[in-house]
Each structure stands twice: as structure tokens, then as C-alpha cells.
Design a protein around this motif. Sequence first.
Motif, mmCIF file in Angstrom:
data_model
loop_
_atom_site.group_PDB
_atom_site.id
_atom_site.type_symbol
_atom_site.label_atom_id
_atom_site.label_comp_id
_atom_site.label_asym_id
_atom_site.label_seq_id
_atom_site.Cartn_x
_atom_site.Cartn_y
_atom_site.Cartn_z
ATOM 1 N N VAL A 94 0.726 -1.232 0.021
ATOM 2 C CA VAL A 94 0.152 0.107 0.141
ATOM 3 C C VAL A 94 0.894 1.221 -0.021
ATOM 4 O O VAL A 94 2.217 1.244 0.410
ATOM 5 N N LYS B 289 -5.634 0.618 -5.267
ATOM 6 C CA LYS B 289 -6.295 0.369 -3.947
ATOM 7 C C LYS B 289 -7.134 -0.838 -4.646
ATOM 8 O O LYS B 289 -7.781 -1.047 -5.760
ATOM 9 N N ASN B 290 -7.542 -1.980 -3.602
ATOM 10 C CA ASN B 290 -8.489 -2.881 -3.759
ATOM 11 C C ASN B 290 -8.139 -3.739 -4.991
ATOM 12 O O ASN B 290 -9.279 -4.280 -5.617
ATOM 13 N N VAL B 291 -6.932 -3.816 -5.151
ATOM 14 C CA VAL B 291 -6.492 -4.668 -6.468
ATOM 15 C C VAL B 291 -5.721 -6.139 -6.087
ATOM 16 O O VAL B 291 -4.800 -5.731 -5.363
ATOM 17 N N SER B 292 -5.853 -7.220 -6.682
ATOM 18 C CA SER B 292 -5.349 -8.160 -6.413
ATOM 19 C C SER B 292 -4.561 -8.769 -7.688
ATOM 20 O O SER B 292 -5.023 -8.589 -8.722
#
Length: 246
Positions: free
Chosen positions: A216, A222-225
Amino acid sequence: AGYKTFLIGKWHLGFSKWNYTPIKRGFDYFYGMFGGVADYFTHMSTGPGSTVGIFDLHEHSLNEDGTLHVRTETDKAKLFNDTYNVYAEVLFTNKAVDIIKKHDHKKPLFLMVSYTNPHGPLQTMNEDLARVPQHIANENRKKVSALMRSLDYGVEGIVDALKMKGVYEDTIIIFFGDNGGEVMRAEGKVGGSNYPYRGAKWTNWEGGVRVPAFIVGPGIPKNVSSNALFHITDWLPTLAKIVGVK
């Protein structure tokens, strides 16, 4: 790139000569253990990768001219007396927080905190063990859970220090493990679990080589895999690109 570099925690990459120690491998400051296994309270080495029975907690730094700052026997005795029977995770977190507070953040900081939790020996603080859900039947699994709870508190303390210093929004944080959990030994289950993956520490199955990880910070989506293959050696070129080093 002009970074001040700190390593707190476990090294385990050689110490038979000064040239193999962190202070000769790119770090300006080191506080932690050289070997692979040590008692969480006494800091005495206890297993493979260590010389068993020695006090394995060290503090090394460089002088302004780049030479090694030599600590006296009095300094070493004070380190022993000040840290004996203090839990390792607490020592490492406090040292990391102190560095963040005292650092002149006009200059870039690289801080690596290599916690020993949840590595064996499975030694926990009573307050962490008391908070583990009681439905967990295996005693070693309870201890691993307590070790992870302690690790969570340590990470939280570091993040809070960054926020209090006002540099959290300008900091990239990387969290990752070094190998899968250890599941079995000759004496039985030792508390680890890599479900749903096959294998464990010491194996090349996914349970042994896939680890939890996240990153981070500014510029990081953000909120990415990602399911891409990523090896620990990929961190160097990745971070070098982020800070503009070729």
C-alpha cells in the motif's frame, strides 16, 4: 537514492565474518538477531542456523564517515540487561517506532522490520494467548494464533507511528512472509496451516512457497489483487523503479 537504511529483527544470512552481516550489506543500522532461531524472551540462540546457547541480539551502526561504530563491552552488557525477558516482538516494534519518531523525514527512510513471529519456538505472551478463540483444539495452533496476534499489534504500532509523524501518506508499506507455514514435525502437528494449498515449509509445493503479501502507498492502486508469479528477488527492481533508480 540517498535513503537511510535500517534493519530490525531477524537476519539469518550469515555472520561468520563482518562482511556477511547487515552493516556490511547495505544497512546503516541493525538491531536484531543474526541466526535462525532464538528464545523470544532470553534471546539465546536455540536451533539450526545459530550457535546454540549464545545471546543473539545485536545492535550495530555506521559512523558518519561510513566506518563501523564499535560498541564496548559495557554497551553489550547493557543491551543484555535491558532486553533480557522482554518479548522480541515488543523490542523490535519499539525500536522501529523510535526510529520513525527520531528520523529527519526530509531525508528518505528505508526501514525493514523482519519479525520472528510466528517462527518457532512457539513462545507467546500470556495476554495474546488469552485472546485466542477457545474453540481451537490444538495447543500449538493456539500458540501460532497468539504469535500472529502479537505480529498484528506490532504492525499496527508501526503504522500508528507513521501517522503520528505525518508521513503515512508518503510511505510505501510492503508486508510479506518468507515461506509457508510449518505443519508437521516428528513430534506431531506444530500449528501451521496452508489450506487450501498442498505442502508446507521445506517443500516446493504451493503451501511452501506461496505467502500472504500486500503493498500500500502513494501511486499503488487500491483494492486490486494479482495472481501473477512474483518472487522475492522481484522486489529489488520493483522498488528501484518506484524510487527512480536504474
